[in-house]
Motif scaffolding. Structure first.
Motif, PDB file in Angstrom:
ATOM      1  N   ILE A 130       0.908  -1.038   0.055  1.00  0.00           N
ATOM      2  CA  ILE A 130      -0.151   0.143   0.102  1.00  0.00           C
ATOM      3  C   ILE A 130       0.969   1.393  -0.017  1.00  0.00           C
ATOM      4  O   ILE A 130       1.903   1.330   0.634  1.00  0.00           O
ATOM      5  N   LEU A 131       0.596   2.156  -0.906  1.00  0.00           N
ATOM      6  CA  LEU A 131       1.227   3.367  -1.048  1.00  0.00           C
ATOM      7  C   LEU A 131       0.256   4.508  -0.290  1.00  0.00           C
ATOM      8  O   LEU A 131      -0.685   4.721  -0.839  1.00  0.00           O
ATOM      9  N   ILE A 132       0.975   5.335   0.506  1.00  0.00           N
ATOM     10  CA  ILE A 132       0.081   6.252   1.252  1.00  0.00           C
ATOM     11  C   ILE A 132       0.813   7.873   0.856  1.00  0.00           C
ATOM     12  O   ILE A 132       1.683   7.898   0.962  1.00  0.00           O
ATOM     13  N   TYR A 133      -0.053   8.603   0.247  1.00  0.00           N
ATOM     14  CA  TYR A 133       0.568   9.763  -0.104  1.00  0.00           C
ATOM     15  C   TYR A 133      -0.260  11.167   0.205  1.00  0.00           C
ATOM     16  O   TYR A 133      -1.566  10.940   0.201  1.00  0.00           O
ATOM     17  N   GLY A 134       0.405  12.317   0.667  1.00  0.00           N
ATOM     18  CA  GLY A 134      -0.476  13.356   0.695  1.00  0.00           C
ATOM     19  C   GLY A 134       0.499  14.575   1.558  1.00  0.00           C
ATOM     20  O   GLY A 134       1.670  14.095   1.837  1.00  0.00           O
ATOM     21  N   LEU A 135      -0.120  15.824   1.861  1.00  0.00           N
ATOM     22  CA  LEU A 135       0.675  16.619   2.438  1.00  0.00           C
ATOM     23  C   LEU A 135       1.182  15.985   3.767  1.00  0.00           C
ATOM     24  O   LEU A 135       0.792  15.270   4.563  1.00  0.00           O
ATOM     25  N   PRO A 136       2.229  16.824   4.410  1.00  0.00           N
ATOM     26  CA  PRO A 136       2.879  16.422   5.666  1.00  0.00           C
ATOM     27  C   PRO A 136       1.884  16.797   6.777  1.00  0.00           C
ATOM     28  O   PRO A 136       1.178  17.822   6.617  1.00  0.00           O
ATOM     29  N   GLY A 137       1.797  15.704   7.849  1.00  0.00           N
ATOM     30  CA  GLY A 137       0.891  16.135   8.795  1.00  0.00           C
ATOM     31  C   GLY A 137      -0.639  15.570   8.795  1.00  0.00           C
ATOM     32  O   GLY A 137      -1.245  15.908   9.184  1.00  0.00           O
TER      33      GLY A 137
END
Ligand SMILES: Nc1ncnc2c1ncn2[C@@H]1O[C@H](COP(=O)(O)OP(=O)(O)O)[C@@H](O)[C@H]1O
Ligand SMILES: [Mg+2]
Length: 396
Positions: A130-137
């Motif tokens: 699984i790859l999780i991506y998005g802004l920090p925090g």
């Protein structure tokens, strides 16, 4: 014992063939756990008895609390720092606020992992990646912890930037060590800051070395059995090499929290510290654009401040002020003086920060505050009436 335990049996076999006793015994322990959960007590006991008769040296290496042997942690040759951190997150201590659609995809992923062998025997399994991506925090690391906790597996965390070495070839060696290490035990291997390794182009580092690292990463991922749980997280998904991206069957975009999620986060983080006059709904509305991490930090700071000033509740304006200043920081506003702070807060939430409220908050007279807001007072100049110099208009 049937097909559903094939992956454990294969791992035990792998361990034996590689003369890797801790790998074989860790998976045998997992097999015993699974059998026990299914009510196959007699079979579980047979496995455990054999484990108990394992050589002394092996028993010594086993962690007393869990029976999991993780041996010596891999480390970078140059810095000597460990490249993997092992933890056992627990679901009880976990709170994760996510949109329903994302929660459902995570639940699906976990269900797929749990029933991987069953799906595999029907020929419909997908790799547990699984790859999780998005802004920090936004909760990516927290989600990796949730996955490990929900599966009841140890979390092996590697910050990919710590694998990157200035020594030629050492980065690929570090990577190999981490993947080898992870295969010794049932676990969730979590590659955090994934773009540090999987970045395709646009990096100032030597292109040849970078491509070698991406190739090494692809090889390591491909050599992992489908059943090994791999989680990767990045703030820069656009930097990922497309071939790496394709290795992950599940992609999860982590969004900024919406209004309802922000309210839930405030409510959860503030707990019993909420003053009666605080309307979390309006706080959540004003917190538009905040990440979960920002909300958590604001609440912690406000609670700490309340405790240190001998109170057991967070005051409304104090909460708004901290939120406003944290948001300003997140948006890159530079507020280096009280005057800039005041004007920002007033612009951000005029209805909350009345002249009277602001002057009470900053210990000035209403008159002085009104001058600050109008921009009459130069930044950084003393604003207490007593200390004020004769009125002098700023240059502009
Ligand atoms: N959606 C969320 N739900 C609950 N907590 C969150 C959420 N997003 C962020 N947090 C909190 O903010 C902090 C930082 O989150 P983290 O998972 O490290 O973010 P990321 O890895 O995306 O940078 C953590 O303590 C976490 O509990
Ligand atoms: Mg993180």
């Amino acid at each position: 014992m049937g097909m559903e335990h094939l992956s454990e049996v294969l791992k035990i076999l792998d361990g034996a063939l590689k003369a890797n006793a801790s790998m074989a015994s860790n998976y045998a322990g997992l097999l015993a756990d699974k059998l026990e959960q299914e009510g196959q007590r007699a079979q579980a006991r047979m496995v455990r008895e054999r484990l108990a008769r394992a050589p002394m040296a092996l028993a010594m290496a086993q962690d007393a609390s869990r029976g999991v042997s993780l041996g010596k942690l891999p480390a970078d040759n140059d810095s000597r720092l460990n490249t993997v951190d092992v933890s056992l997150p627990s679901v009880e201590a976990m709170h994760l606020v996510l949109p329903d659609a994302i929660s459902e995809r995570l639940d699906d992923f976990v269900r797929g992992v749990r029933h991987h062998d069953q799906l595999a025997s029907a020929g419909v399994a997908i790799p547990n990646r699984i790859l999780i991506y998005g802004l920090p925090g936004t909760g990516k690391t927290q989600t990796a912890r949730w996955i490990a906790a929900t599966l009841g597996l140890p979390l092996l965390t590697t910050r990919c930037d710590t694998l990157v070495s200035s020594l030629l070839g050492q980065t690929s060696r570090n990577l190999r060590q981490v993947f080898d290490y992870a295969q010794q035990t049932p676990c969730v291997l979590f590659l955090d800051e994934f773009d540090a390794l999987a970045g395709a182009r646009g990096n100032e580092r030597d292109v040849g070395e970078l491509q070698r690292v991406v190739i090494a990463l692809l090889q390591n991922i491909d050599a992992l059995p489908d059943s090994t749980v791999l989680v990767a997280a990045t703030n820069h998904e656009q930097l990922l090499d497309p071939a790496i991206w394709r290795r992950f069957a599940t992609h999860i975009p982590m969004p900024l929290p919406d209004e309802a999620m922000r309210e839930a986060l405030f409510s959860r983080c503030l707990g019993g510290f909420i003053a009666p006059d605080v309307d979390l709904r309006s706080v959540a509305v004003l917190a538009d654009g905040a990440t979960g991490a920002l909300i958590e930090q604001v609440c912690m700071d406000a609670k700490r401040n309340a405790i240190l000033s001998g109170s057991n509740t967070v005051q409304r304006l104090e909460l708004y002020r901290r939120l406003g200043l944290a948001l300003a920081l997140q948006m890159g506003e530079r507020l280096s003086t009280k005057e800039q702070e005041v004007r920002w807060l007033r612009r951000w939430a005029e209805s909350e920060f009345s002249l009277r409220a602001l002057s009470a908050l900053y210990g000035t007279t209403v008159h002085a505050m009104s001058r600050i807001i109008k921009g009459d007072v130069q930044d950084g100049q003393k604003t207490k009436t007593k200390q004020r110099k004769p009125a002098q208009r700023p240059e502009t």
